[in-house]
Design an enzyme around this catalytic site. Structure first.
Site, PDB file in Angstrom:
ATOM      1  N   LYS A 192       0.832  -1.211   0.000  1.00 42.42           N
ATOM      2  CA  LYS A 192       0.000   0.000   0.000  1.00 42.42           C
ATOM      3  C   LYS A 192       0.864   1.258   0.000  1.00 42.42           C
ATOM      4  CE  LYS A 192       0.473   1.206   4.549  1.00 42.42           C
ATOM      5  NZ  LYS A 192       0.726   2.534   5.166  1.00 42.42           N
ATOM      6  N   THR A 249      -3.966   5.677   3.153  1.00 38.81           N
ATOM      7  CA  THR A 249      -2.632   6.111   2.757  1.00 38.81           C
ATOM      8  C   THR A 249      -2.618   6.786   1.395  1.00 38.81           C
ATOM      9  OG1 THR A 249      -1.797   4.199   3.991  1.00 38.81           O
ATOM     10  CG2 THR A 249      -0.241   5.340   2.595  1.00 38.81           C
TER      11      THR A 249
END
Length: 332
Positions: A192, A249
């Site tokens: 991620k 994120t």
């Protein structure tokens, strides 16, 4: 299995925030810092001026430069930058009691070997139960006691330890869910950060929300492909440590990786941006590790490849984007 004391290894922003959460929950926390100035700052002013300067720290946190003091606690939470995990444990492994659970809160993959952090820890501490703590969580928000939910993953054979740790570490604003997919949780945590850099580049280039949504969605597909190839459970990536962490994120300037991508998209060099920061943007290092690992496993990860080419091959952003957009049409 009543865990009343926690040793946090690593006093960066995330390690300090976790220490704050645990201490607020009534646990005795020993926070080990590599930097003597961090120990001195917390001791004198109850503030980690280098990594989390806006937060006054709980009196239940004991800062120390002695690894042995932190290792003597009931459980250890490891929050060392990924590329330094092996070196740190090689130096201090003898100080860790064999039955002490170790929870990994670092996120990444070792570049030189392609190992997940759990593989590094288990190789050096084969008798210790090893777990992973991950999910959508910004350090400053956790430190300020804003609500967050994370995943605590341990092998099924250690499920009793996992549930006991969950009971000890959870609080009304810091909720933990148990998983047995140690590999999947780590792959999600690592990949991620790379996808967040790609999304940041798109934002920095003002490519619009559609482009960022496409990168996030196709990035999730890359994450799943790599995880499954490594033995992870596909459903893990729809949970907190996968889609949850990815969404957070890839959409906020609080993310060191997203903000790095934004700066690159605006024309700055990654090396210059990183040199200005005290905290580590793990996605920078993970991009190389993920690409090496994916190539070895025969897994196609074009977005991660694009980030790698931008960061390490210094290929022009426009060239990399054009290459991504000109890939052959295929089924989703």
């Amino acid at each position: 299995m009543n865990y009343k004391s926690i040793g946090v290894i690593g006093a960066g922003a995330w390690g300090t925030a976790l220490a704050q959460s645990f201490a607020r929950n009534g646990l005795a926390v020993t926070l080990w810092a590599f930097e003597p100035e961090v120990v001195a700052s917390i001791t004198a002013r109850r503030i980690n001026e280098l990594y989390l300067p806006s937060i006054v720290l709980h009196e239940g946190i004991k800062p120390t430069g002695s690894f042995n003091e932190a290792a003597a606690c009931d459980a250890i939470v490891l929050v060392v930058p990924t590329q330094h995990v092996a070196k740190t444990l090689e130096k201090h492994a003898a100080q860790v009691p064999g039955a002490t659970p170790i929870l990994i809160a670092s996120k990444g993959i070792e570049i030189s070997t392609g190992r997940l952090i759990s593989q590094i820890v288990s190789g050096l501490l084969p008798h210790n139960p090893v777990g992973v703590l991950s999910g959508p969580s910004f350090a400053a928000e956790v430190a300020r006691d804003l609500p967050a939910a994370l995943t605590l993953a341990m092998q099924e054979s250690h499920s009793a330890i996992a549930y006991a740790l969950t009971e000890s570490l959870s609080s009304p604003h810091f909720r933990l869910y148990v998983s047995d997919d140690v590999i999947g949780v780590q792959v999600g945590a690592a990949v991620k950060n790379v996808i967040a850099i790609a999304c940041g580049v798109a934002s920095g280039k003002q490519m619009g929300d559609n482009a960022r949504a496409a990168l996030l969605t196709r990035g999730l597909a890359e994450m799943v492909r790599l995880g499954v190839a490594m033995g992870a459970q596909p459903e893990t990536f729809l949970g907190l440590s996968g889609l949850g962490d990815l969404t957070l994120t890839c959409n906020a300037m609080q993310s060191r990786n997203f903000s790095l991508g934004v700066a690159i998209g605006q024309g700055k060099r990654a090396a210059d941006v990183l040199a200005e920061r005290a905290s580590v943007a793990e996605g920078y290092y993970t991009a190389e590790a993920v690409v090496k690992l994916a190539r070895g496993l025969g897994v196609e990860m074009p977005i991660c490849e694009a980030v790698y080419e931008t960061l390490y091959k210094e290929k022009a952003i426009d060239y990399v984007i054009k290459h991504l957009l000109s890939r052959p049409v295929t089924h989703e």
